[in-house]
Design a protein around this motif. Structure first.
Motif, short mmCIF file in Angstrom:
data_model
loop_
_atom_site.label_atom_id
_atom_site.label_comp_id
_atom_site.label_asym_id
_atom_site.label_seq_id
_atom_site.Cartn_x
_atom_site.Cartn_y
_atom_site.Cartn_z
N GLY A 100 98.41 35.64 -15.11
CA GLY A 100 99.55 36.75 -15.42
C GLY A 100 99.37 37.98 -14.57
N ILE A 101 98.96 37.94 -13.60
CA ILE A 101 98.98 39.34 -12.82
C ILE A 101 100.07 39.10 -11.63
N LYS A 102 100.94 40.18 -11.50
CA LYS A 102 101.73 40.11 -10.35
C LYS A 102 101.71 40.86 -9.26
N ASN A 103 100.74 41.78 -9.35
CA ASN A 103 100.27 42.77 -8.04
C ASN A 103 99.18 42.15 -7.62
N LYS A 104 99.28 41.76 -6.26
CA LYS A 104 98.25 41.03 -5.29
C LYS A 104 96.99 42.05 -5.14
N VAL B 290 97.14 31.34 0.86
CA VAL B 290 98.01 32.28 0.19
C VAL B 290 98.95 31.55 -1.00
N LEU B 291 99.27 30.38 -0.63
CA LEU B 291 99.86 29.61 -2.07
C LEU B 291 99.03 29.50 -3.01
N PHE B 292 97.47 29.20 -2.82
CA PHE B 292 96.61 29.12 -4.03
C PHE B 292 96.55 30.39 -4.62
N LEU B 293 96.31 31.46 -3.76
CA LEU B 293 96.09 32.99 -4.49
C LEU B 293 97.25 33.02 -5.46
N GLU B 294 98.58 33.00 -4.90
CA GLU B 294 99.71 33.10 -5.86
C GLU B 294 99.64 32.24 -7.05
N LYS B 295 99.31 31.04 -6.75
CA LYS B 295 99.21 30.26 -8.02
C LYS B 295 98.02 30.94 -9.27
N LYS B 296 97.01 31.27 -8.70
CA LYS B 296 96.04 31.97 -9.14
C LYS B 296 96.39 33.16 -9.98
N ALA C 13 96.06 44.43 -7.14
CA ALA C 13 95.27 44.66 -8.68
C ALA C 13 94.44 43.24 -8.88
N TYR C 14 95.14 42.00 -8.55
CA TYR C 14 94.50 40.82 -8.81
C TYR C 14 93.17 40.90 -7.82
N LEU C 15 93.22 41.11 -6.53
CA LEU C 15 92.15 41.02 -5.45
C LEU C 15 91.06 41.88 -5.65
N ARG C 16 91.62 43.14 -6.26
CA ARG C 16 90.48 44.05 -6.67
C ARG C 16 89.67 43.79 -7.71
N THR C 17 90.58 43.26 -8.65
CA THR C 17 89.77 42.63 -9.97
C THR C 17 88.92 41.43 -9.79
N MET C 18 89.26 40.81 -8.91
CA MET C 18 88.37 39.52 -8.42
C MET C 18 87.18 40.07 -7.82
N ALA C 19 87.58 40.93 -6.82
CA ALA C 19 86.34 41.36 -5.87
C ALA C 19 85.41 42.05 -6.69
N LEU C 20 85.76 42.90 -7.49
CA LEU C 20 84.79 43.78 -8.40
C LEU C 20 84.16 43.25 -9.49
N ASP C 21 85.06 42.46 -10.40
CA ASP C 21 84.58 41.77 -11.90
C ASP C 21 84.56 40.41 -11.73
N GLY C 22 84.94 39.71 -10.64
CA GLY C 22 85.11 38.16 -10.51
C GLY C 22 83.65 37.85 -10.42
N TYR C 23 83.10 36.44 -10.65
CA TYR C 23 81.86 35.95 -10.16
C TYR C 23 82.07 34.70 -9.75
N ILE C 24 81.04 34.11 -8.80
CA ILE C 24 81.08 32.88 -8.35
C ILE C 24 80.36 31.97 -8.91
#
Length: 109
Positions: free
Chosen positions: A28-32, A17-23, A34-45
């Motif tokens: 520059g995203i405050k909405n958790k 959770v701390l790592f997620l908050e730092k990322k 929105a961030y998780l949705r963006t990473m899940a849909l547009d992010g890549y490994i």
């Protein structure tokens, strides 16, 4: 009515959770959500394979060992046999050729 109505749950450790908050802060995203949705849909490994890099490190270590041996001979006898120098030079050129090949492959991918 809500546009997004399917809920997905998952669990994190306190450290995660701390790592997620730092990322999120870095992004520059405050909405958790929105961030998780963006990473899940547009992010890549990025899956990195360092096996070639390890080969280069081993080869450079061998070159360093050979150079030390040549230096010891030079310091002991005041001269070095040219076949040893040519062999050393060939090994160095071989490594540079491999590095060039890998860089070209990475640039073309």
């Amino acid at each position: 009515m809500r546009n997004r109505n399917v809920q997905i749950k998952f669990f994190l450790s306190p450290e995660e959770v701390l790592f997620l908050e730092k990322k999120m802060q870095v992004a520059g995203i405050k909405n958790k959500s929105a961030y998780l949705r963006t990473m899940a849909l547009d992010g890549y490994i990025i899956n990195l394979d360092f096996s070639e890099l390890k080969e280069f490190i081993n080869a450079l270590n061998r070159i360093g060992n050979n150079l030390n041996q040549i230096a010891k001979v030079a310091n002991t006898y005041g001269e070095v046999s040219m076949p040893e120098v040519y062999e050393f030079e060939a090994e160095v050129n071989k490594i540079f050729g491999k590095i060039d090949k890998v860089i070209r492959r990475w640039l073309n991918s």
